[in-house]
Motif scaffolding. Structure first.
Motif, PDB file in Angstrom:
ATOM      1  N   ILE A 402      -5.354  -7.898   6.007  1.00 38.97           N
ATOM      2  CA  ILE A 402      -5.321  -8.642   4.691  1.00 38.97           C
ATOM      3  C   ILE A 402      -3.710  -8.608   4.276  1.00 38.97           C
ATOM      4  N   VAL A 403      -3.101  -9.905   4.096  1.00 34.00           N
ATOM      5  CA  VAL A 403      -1.943  -9.948   3.409  1.00 34.00           C
ATOM      6  C   VAL A 403      -1.895 -10.817   2.152  1.00 34.00           C
ATOM      7  N   GLY A 404      -1.310 -10.315   1.069  1.00 30.52           N
ATOM      8  CA  GLY A 404      -1.353 -11.138  -0.057  1.00 30.52           C
ATOM      9  C   GLY A 404      -0.445 -10.759  -0.908  1.00 30.52           C
ATOM     10  N   THR A 405      -0.602 -11.253  -2.184  1.00 29.48           N
ATOM     11  CA  THR A 405       0.331 -10.942  -3.435  1.00 29.48           C
ATOM     12  C   THR A 405      -0.438  -9.910  -4.384  1.00 29.48           C
ATOM     13  N   HIS A 406      -0.071  -9.673  -5.521  1.00 31.90           N
ATOM     14  CA  HIS A 406      -0.901  -8.924  -6.565  1.00 31.90           C
ATOM     15  C   HIS A 406      -2.261  -9.305  -6.558  1.00 31.90           C
ATOM     16  N   ALA A 407      -2.407 -10.563  -6.281  1.00 33.43           N
ATOM     17  CA  ALA A 407      -4.104 -11.051  -6.367  1.00 33.43           C
ATOM     18  C   ALA A 407      -5.004 -10.083  -5.624  1.00 33.43           C
ATOM     19  N   LEU A 408      -4.375  -9.254  -4.769  1.00 29.37           N
ATOM     20  CA  LEU A 408      -5.305  -8.144  -4.148  1.00 29.37           C
ATOM     21  C   LEU A 408      -5.923  -7.206  -4.895  1.00 29.37           C
TER      22      LEU A 408
END
Ligand code: ADP
Ligand code: MG
Length: 719
Positions: A402-408
């Motif tokens: 899973i790749v993402g921003t601090h939304a993770l």
């Protein structure tokens, strides 16, 4: 909630220098004692003090002077020099209102050695009358070279009675950091009361072990504080103002020690958790390496081995991966991720910006899809059905990478089986965010391994005090075929030459970036600036294709623009600093950075790392706006003269200070009360040695030390 300190009741430990106050005398807890307990401090004043982070009497005692004034001795008028702050005493020999550019009251005064003038632009009639000829006066102020020789503007003064001697100050006068409407005298009166409490009650026990204080020649905490609030007349002003007085070093040491012990505690807590043992299996790794058009560099291989050994153990890894821009950190991280996937765990990669996350996602998906691995993407801009779907995939485990921003980090994100968390460009995230990860583990018993990647090499003195000595892997080699970027510094009045340069490069088949950094603080304004520049450049390059990318565009638009640029269908890309990290277009060989003086050196180095990725000689033009301050000039020269990220970061640290370099200034994480990581870095080795000794021999001291210095640390334990 994550608490940064251990919740043990504070214990009182007396060193031999602190006599036991005895059971009958009540000892106030200065840390708990509210300021309103002091005379003359009401709720309004307490609120002002809260603005400067002073909440308790103990906070007040830790609120140390910025500098000092010497009002302990008289200076003969003949000895005045421009810029000195002095006390002089003499007789007024003339007083008149003069009309120059502005009306002012000018008083001539003399002593046995000579004469000088006092000048007041604001004065009352009563004041004018009191400053009459023949009066004896003592005043304090800064000496300036004025129209009539040396003058003191608006001195503080005192009319002296003819026969009563006026004693001089016995101590240097402290000048405190303050805030609007909080007068120095107000702070000084409060401080006098606080020190009185400190002296009388002996309420501040020493938590440093006696043998430490003896070996390092430290006085007690209480004595050091008293000294610094009231240094005797003979104290060295220079030493005090540089923060090198033994009393200051004593306090900085204790603060660094408390900080280090606190981080060590956190680290221990983490280590007590279990983590999945991701032993090397290897078939996915082999397949990926087989598909790559290049081989790993020796440095990548070494670092990769270090990481793989670490995650094979059932203890959470906490490792920093440093490597200059373009050194190939992502691939190393992906090799570790494959290890997790192979064991049926998920791996997540978190990036600081939307666009970088997006780039990572596209890259990774390209690498991982052929291996049959599902990669998911999550950022704040993914909404509605799509969001629900990816959250579902993360929760069920069907998304393996899973790749993402601090939304993770958000609460709604729950991983099925997170085995490894990779954080890119960690310096953008606070320590607190990293700690929040602990809640993101799988079953309650297993915590994910953490790999933190940064292109800003962090000097060891900083990793010690901000990361509690993370394990560290360094990629010290760039993939073959990279060329150093030739950097020039140009004033923006020569914009035409720059434009000619772009035209030439693009007609020769290469591509260029134009980065607008203007108004870094505001995302909206920065995007507007980029839009304006885009409009201007589009009209100037009629036969070149110009593109625009900035943070406020829709994700799909950004992807489309990046794709066009990658495929060479755009010649020039106007961008905000969103392209700072991760963007990888080898054919781009020219970069213009507007107003580089507004950015940190590490950030500029990152930006510049977008070029120099292909075989063509690459150039970076730093287009500054005049006038440039001396410091700014110095900083840009460092960038021009070096392509070495580590060197640049160290220089940046020396010039700007650690808060800026780590990007944590706003979060207050680096806000030490007394210590200064630059000035006090020489203490770090001792701090570490003694921390180990204390942990081994006197662990009881740890909790109270942390409580004393990091009581507010809780605030950043919350996410
Ligand atoms: P950074 O360390 O700045 O994050 P990246 O991981 O983005 O660097 O890598 C930069 C570029 O170099 C990418 O295009 C990547 O595919 C490529 N790369 C990585 N390792 C190698 C290698 N060993 N040889 C050649 N190219 C490589
Ligand atoms: Mg990178």
């Amino acid at each position: 909630m994550t608490s940064l300190y251990i919740n043990e009741p504070a214990i009182q430990i007396m060193t031999p220098t602190d006599a036991n106050p005895g059971p009958t005398q009540a000892v106030p807890d200065l840390q708990a004692l509210p300021l309103t307990q002091l005379q003359g401090v009401g709720p309004a004043l307490a609120e002002k003090l809260a603005n400067i982070h002073v909440h308790s009497v103990l906070d007040l005692l830790f609120h140390l002077p910025l500098r000092y004034q010497d009002r302990t001795r008289l200076t003969p008028i003949a000895a005045l020099r421009h810029g000195d702050e002095v006390v002089i005493e003499g007789q007024i020999v003339g007083s008149a209102i003069v009309f120059g550019k502005r009306r002012s009251l000018l008083c001539k005064m003399q002593d046995a050695s000579g004469h000088t003038s006092l000048r007041f632009y604001h004065f009352s009639a009563a004041q004018k009358n009191s400053l009459a000829s023949g009066q004896r006066i003592r005043c304090y102020g800064e000496v300036r070279r004025g129209q009539s020789g040396y003058e003191i503007y608006h001195p503080e003064y005192q009319i002296l009675q003819q026969n009563t001697p006026a004693p001089m100050e016995k101590f240097l006068t402290p000048v405190y950091p303050s805030t609007d409407g909080l007068h120095q005298n107000r702070i000084r009166t409060m401080m006098t009361q606080a020190i009185e409490l400190l002296r009388k009650s002996r309420a501040l026990p020493d938590y440093l072990p006696a043998n430490l204080s003896r070996k390092l020649g430290f006085v007690s905490l209480s004595a050091a504080l008293q000294y610094l609030h009231n240094p005797p007349a003979e104290a060295s002003l220079q030493q005090l103002e540089q923060g090198r007085h033994p009393a200051q070093i004593r306090l900085a040491f204790e603060e660094l020690l408390a900080n280090y012990l606190c981080l060590q505690n956190l680290r221990d807590q983490l280590r007590r958790q279990g983590a999945p043992a991701l032993t090397p299996a290897g078939h996915l790794t082999k397949a990926l390496l087989h598909n790559l058009p290049f081989a790993l560099t020796a440095a990548q291989q070494r670092v990769s081995r270090e990481i793989l050994m670490d995650i094979a153990r059932p203890i959470p890894m906490l490792r920093l991966l440093q490597g200059d821009v373009g050194s190939g950190k992502t691939l190393v991280a992906v090799l570790a991720a494959l290890q997790a996937v192979e064991h049926g765990f998920q791996a997540a990669l978190m990036a600081p910006t939307e666009i970088l996350a997006e780039q990572h996602y596209l890259n990774l998906d390209q690498w991982l899809q052929p291996l049959g691995i599902e990669t998911g993407f999550l950022s704040g801009r993914i909404k509605g059905k799509k969001r629900a779907q990816i959250l579902q995939e993360i929760a069920t485990g069907s998304a393996q990478m899973i790749v993402g921003t601090h939304a993770l980090f958000q609460e709604e994100v729950s991983f099925a089986k997170l085995g490894l968390m990779i954080i890119d460009e960690q310096h953008r995230f606070g320590v607190h965010q990293r700690l929040a990860l602990r809640q993101k583990g799988t079953s309650p018993a297993l915590y994910p391994h953490q790999l933190i990647m940064t292109a800003t090499p962090i000097p060891r003195t900083l990793t010690m005090s901000t990361y509690a000595d993370l394990d560290c892997s360094i990629i010290d080699e760039l993939p073959p075929g990279r060329s150093p970027v030739n950097t020039v510094i140009i004033q923006d009045s020569r914009r035409d030459e720059v434009i000619a340069r772009i035209r030439q490069a693009c007609t020769e088949g290469r591509q260029a970036y134009w980065v607008c950094t203007l108004i870094e603080e505001s995302d909206v304004l920065q995007c507007q600036a980029a839009e304006a520049t885009f409009a201007e450049l589009s009209t100037r390059f009629t036969n070149l294709k110009v593109g625009l990318i900035h943070g406020r565009m829709k994700a799909a638009e950004k992807t489309a623009v990046m794709e066009q640029f990658k495929q060479g269908r755009l010649h020039l890309l106007v961008a905000t600093t969103v392209i700072e990290v991760g963007v990888d277009v080898p054919n781009a060989s020219l970069m213009i950075i507007e107003n580089p003086e507004r950015l940190g050196l590490a950030q500029l180095h990152q930006l510049r790392g977008r070029v120099g990725r292909g075989p063509a000689a690459s150039h970076c033009m730093l287009l500054y706006h005049s006038p440039l301050s001396e410091v700014a000039r110095q900083r840009l020269a460092i960038l021009r003269d070096s392509n070495d990220g580590f060197y640049i970061a160290e220089q940046d640290l020396a010039i700007r200070g650690p808060g800026e370099v780590l990007g944590t200034r706003q979060t207050g994480l680096m806000a030490f009360k007394i210590a200064d990581l630059r000035r006090d870095s020489h203490l770090q080795d001792q701090v570490r040695t003694w921390a180990q000794t204390i942990r081994r021999e006197q662990p009881r001291l740890i909790a109270p030390l942390i409580r004393r210095w990091l009581a507010n640390a809780e605030e950043y334990g919350n996410v």
